[in-house]
Design a protein around this motif. Structure first.
Motif, PDB file in Angstrom:
ATOM      1  N   TRP A 149     114.091 -28.202   3.392  1.00  0.00           N
ATOM      2  CA  TRP A 149     113.107 -27.794   2.394  1.00  0.00           C
ATOM      3  C   TRP A 149     112.596 -29.144   1.595  1.00  0.00           C
ATOM      4  CZ3 TRP A 149     113.678 -27.987  -3.045  1.00  0.00           C
ATOM      5  CH2 TRP A 149     112.609 -27.474  -3.576  1.00  0.00           C
ATOM      6  N   HIS A 150     113.619 -29.924   0.998  1.00  0.00           N
ATOM      7  CA  HIS A 150     113.400 -30.966   0.161  1.00  0.00           C
ATOM      8  C   HIS A 150     112.657 -32.012   0.920  1.00  0.00           C
ATOM      9  CE1 HIS A 150     114.685 -35.044  -1.203  1.00  0.00           C
ATOM     10  NE2 HIS A 150     114.326 -34.647  -2.223  1.00  0.00           N
ATOM     11  N   ASP A 151     113.235 -32.377   2.075  1.00  0.00           N
ATOM     12  CA  ASP A 151     112.646 -33.538   2.921  1.00  0.00           C
ATOM     13  C   ASP A 151     111.319 -32.997   3.273  1.00  0.00           C
ATOM     14  OD1 ASP A 151     115.054 -34.457   2.597  1.00  0.00           O
ATOM     15  OD2 ASP A 151     115.782 -34.410   4.459  1.00  0.00           O
ATOM     16  N   THR A 152     111.204 -31.833   3.755  1.00  0.00           N
ATOM     17  CA  THR A 152     109.641 -31.442   4.172  1.00  0.00           C
ATOM     18  C   THR A 152     108.654 -31.486   3.052  1.00  0.00           C
ATOM     19  OG1 THR A 152     110.778 -29.737   5.838  1.00  0.00           O
ATOM     20  CG2 THR A 152     108.355 -29.540   5.329  1.00  0.00           C
ATOM     21  N   LEU A 153     108.949 -30.929   1.931  1.00  0.00           N
ATOM     22  CA  LEU A 153     107.896 -30.724   0.823  1.00  0.00           C
ATOM     23  C   LEU A 153     107.892 -32.335   0.235  1.00  0.00           C
ATOM     24  CD1 LEU A 153     106.635 -29.468  -1.745  1.00  0.00           C
ATOM     25  CD2 LEU A 153     108.851 -29.361  -2.858  1.00  0.00           C
TER      26      LEU A 153
ATOM     27  N   SER B 292     110.673 -21.220   7.089  1.00  0.00           N
ATOM     28  CA  SER B 292     109.760 -20.480   7.925  1.00  0.00           C
ATOM     29  C   SER B 292     108.635 -20.949   8.136  1.00  0.00           C
ATOM     30  CB  SER B 292     109.760 -18.970   7.591  1.00  0.00           C
ATOM     31  OG  SER B 292     109.137 -18.657   6.388  1.00  0.00           O
ATOM     32  N   PRO B 293     107.605 -20.509   9.014  1.00  0.00           N
ATOM     33  CA  PRO B 293     106.081 -21.133   8.978  1.00  0.00           C
ATOM     34  C   PRO B 293     105.439 -20.634   7.658  1.00  0.00           C
ATOM     35  CG  PRO B 293     106.678 -20.169  11.135  1.00  0.00           C
ATOM     36  CD  PRO B 293     107.813 -20.064  10.192  1.00  0.00           C
ATOM     37  N   VAL B 294     105.779 -19.689   7.068  1.00  0.00           N
ATOM     38  CA  VAL B 294     105.018 -19.351   5.871  1.00  0.00           C
ATOM     39  C   VAL B 294     105.536 -20.109   4.914  1.00  0.00           C
ATOM     40  CG1 VAL B 294     104.796 -17.345   4.326  1.00  0.00           C
ATOM     41  CG2 VAL B 294     104.639 -16.726   6.712  1.00  0.00           C
ATOM     42  N   ASP B 295     106.696 -20.290   4.679  1.00  0.00           N
ATOM     43  CA  ASP B 295     107.177 -21.044   3.469  1.00  0.00           C
ATOM     44  C   ASP B 295     106.690 -22.631   3.707  1.00  0.00           C
ATOM     45  OD1 ASP B 295     108.718 -21.870   1.315  1.00  0.00           O
ATOM     46  OD2 ASP B 295     110.366 -22.523   2.583  1.00  0.00           O
ATOM     47  N   VAL B 296     106.754 -23.115   4.787  1.00  0.00           N
ATOM     48  CA  VAL B 296     105.999 -24.577   5.277  1.00  0.00           C
ATOM     49  C   VAL B 296     104.729 -24.488   4.853  1.00  0.00           C
ATOM     50  CG1 VAL B 296     105.689 -26.217   7.194  1.00  0.00           C
ATOM     51  CG2 VAL B 296     107.873 -25.104   7.022  1.00  0.00           C
ATOM     52  N   ARG B 297     103.821 -23.575   5.222  1.00  0.00           N
ATOM     53  CA  ARG B 297     102.402 -23.293   4.621  1.00  0.00           C
ATOM     54  C   ARG B 297     102.330 -23.649   3.389  1.00  0.00           C
ATOM     55  NH1 ARG B 297     100.442 -17.708   5.971  1.00  0.00           N
ATOM     56  NH2 ARG B 297     100.102 -18.546   7.983  1.00  0.00           N
TER      57      ARG B 297
END
Length: 517
Positions: free
Chosen positions: A304-308, A264-269
């Motif tokens: 999640w992995h690829d974004t982080l 979510s936007p909060v998690d991406v933040r």
């Protein structure tokens, strides 16, 4: 507090853009040491500062490139941290949609570390864990075992989540040093910490629910990050790692719910903030969490992995714990795994064969058992079973695991020195490349180096070990170690003189190293 070299750029207003002010002060650091840090203050941005993204694209003099984000530090100030993985000069220019953080030029030089034993980022070396060493151009294979001491009301010295570490630096420092003493005393290479909802609200206990009428915090909690930085700095000083579980499970209120969930936007933040604030600290690995089948799909985990890992492209091993069908659910990634093969499989015997099977499914990645084989758990993990599993996992190819003291005031390991023997034996030997191991007819496990010059043999509950030597192994250079005792090398001067077996002085679990390691 984590040590860093800090350089500050004069504040830039919304209308300021002088060319001279766009060069951040050049800095000098050491590989495998503290990161360098620059600070930028500007009002030339729009929106929520925690959602402002800016990246520095560092290029090494040899051509390798690394993306590193700037993170918001409060008061219209952003920080850029960078730890060069290799000796040499780096240059970068920042990019951002926000004028105050775009077009900044950065220069850094990293010299050799004064400590020749210093270790840097963890990377895969084939299907083994490895750490960058020396000038950073090579990786040294390593065993990787993680130690957990669970906290409870009557065991205040333990820690499972970040909530169990104090916000008082003096109290916390003593606690962390005691925990790291335990890691070393048990021959492990990393300390375990579950973060969970402490990312946003410290201190959050392991299973502490948030009442429906209490607003959820959605910004990274600086106390949690100060605690993690302190743990990482103290571990790095001892050449140890920290293994983080980002989240727990839904049942115990440690999954990322209540703010839109994973990605979510909060998690991406949060992912962006982790990448900026912690991403230039070498000595941590991360797993998404446990009981993933309760709250996340493989597709969501992959995003999640690829974004982080795209936010910060410095070397980092990040995984997600796989398991087959459990309570009617499963979580498996298939052939396209992450940085290492994290799994929740639960062997109770035949550990060597089980690990070999998983290595065949790991697609040439390191293997970490993340079931948490804590002492006496499942009425399986006594001291002898733990010790034998450590040896068999390593012999199978370097599989690691999570070990430690069971929750609910579990008993201590009876002989930590016996576990430490495993680390003392392998620390200077696992650095070599080995061929696929073999189990001989009498149960002896034989492991030969790829260059044919070294052999390790291991057998349990015996006083007689079959000698199966690599073609060029020098039998004149051989030692035996009783793995059921504190580490002592027995020099074998006449190995092979009695034929194709070595006769031990008494029955035990024996390891033999043959050749110059």
């Amino acid at each position: 507090m984590l040590l860093a070299v800090l350089a500050t750029l004069p504040a830039l207003g919304a209308q300021e853009n002088p060319a001279a002010s766009r060069l951040l002060p050049p800095q000098l650091g050491h590989v495998h040491g503290s990161f360098l840090e620059w600070e930028v203050t500007t009002t030339a941005y729009d929106g929520d500062p925690y959602d402002v993204q800016a990246f520095a694209e560092f290029m090494h003099e040899a051509g390798a490139t690394y993306t590193v984000p700037l993170f918001y530090a409060g008061d219209d100030t952003w920080r850029l941290r960078f730890s060069g993985p290799r000796v040499g000069s780096y240059s970068a220019t920042t990019r951002s949609d926000h004028d105050g953080l775009a077009g900044l030029d950065v220069r850094a030089t990293f010299a050799p570390n004064p400590d020749p034993r210093a270790i840097g980022f963890m990377v895969p070396s084939g299907d083994a864990f490895a750490v960058l060493v020396g000038d950073g151009s090579r990786a040294r294979r390593t065993i990787y075992n993680v130690y957990q001491r669970h906290d409870s009301k009557t065991d205040p010295d333990g820690v499972e989540t970040a909530a169990h570490l104090s916000d008082d630096p003096r109290v916390r420092g003593r606690h962390i040093e005691a925990l790291l003493d335990e890691v070393e005393r048990h021959g492990m290479q990393a300390l375990f910490i579950l973060v969970g909802n402490n990312w946003f609200s410290w201190p959050r206990e392991y299973d502490e629910p948030v009442p429906d009428d209490v607003p959820r915090r959605t910004y990274p909690d600086p106390v949690t990050f100060e605690i993690l930085e302190d743990v990482l700095a103290r571990a790095q000083a001892r050449r140890l790692f920290v293994h983080l579980w980002a989240w727990g499970d839904a049942e115990n209120n440690n999954a990322p719910d209540g703010f839109g969930g994973i990605n979510s936007p909060v998690d991406v933040r949060l992912q962006y903030y982790i990448a900026g604030r912690l991403g230039s600290i070498p000595n941590w690995t991360m797993s998404l969490g446990y009981d993933l089948e309760e709250w996340v799909s493989p597709t969501e985990a992959r995003i999640w992995h690829d974004t982080l890992t795209s936010f910060n492209t410095l070397p980092r091993l990040v995984g997600a714990r796989e398991f087959g069908v459990w309570r009617g659910e499963s979580f498996e990634l298939g052939a396209n795994k992450f940085g290492y093969f994290s799994n929740d499989y639960r062997p109770e015997s035949d550990f060597f064969d089980h690990a070999l099977e998983l290595f065949d499914r790991a697609h040439a990645l390191p293997l970490l058992y993340e079931r948490r084989f804590l002492h006496t758990r499942d009425d399986v993990w006594d001291g002898q079973t733990t010790r034998r599993a450590l040896w068999q996992f390593t012999l199978a190819g370097g599989a690691g695991g999570i070990w430690g003291v069971l929750w609910g005031d579990g008993p201590e390991y009876p002989e930590p020195a016996h576990l430490r023997t495993h680390d003392e034996f392998w620390s200077a030997r696992f650095v070599h490349d080995f061929e696929r191991p073999q189990r001989l007819a009498d149960g002896t496990i034989a492991l030969h180096s790829s260059d044919g010059r070294r052999t390790v043999l291991y057998a349990e509950a015996t006083d007689r070990i079959t000698l199966d030597l690599a073609p060029s192994a020098d039998a004149r250079t051989a030692i035996a170690v009783d793995t059921r005792a504190p580490y002592v090398e027995i020099e074998l001067r006449a190995l092979g003189a009695e034929g194709d077996h070595w006769r031990a002085p008494y029955a035990s679990d024996w390891a033999i190293a043959i050749g110059a390691f």
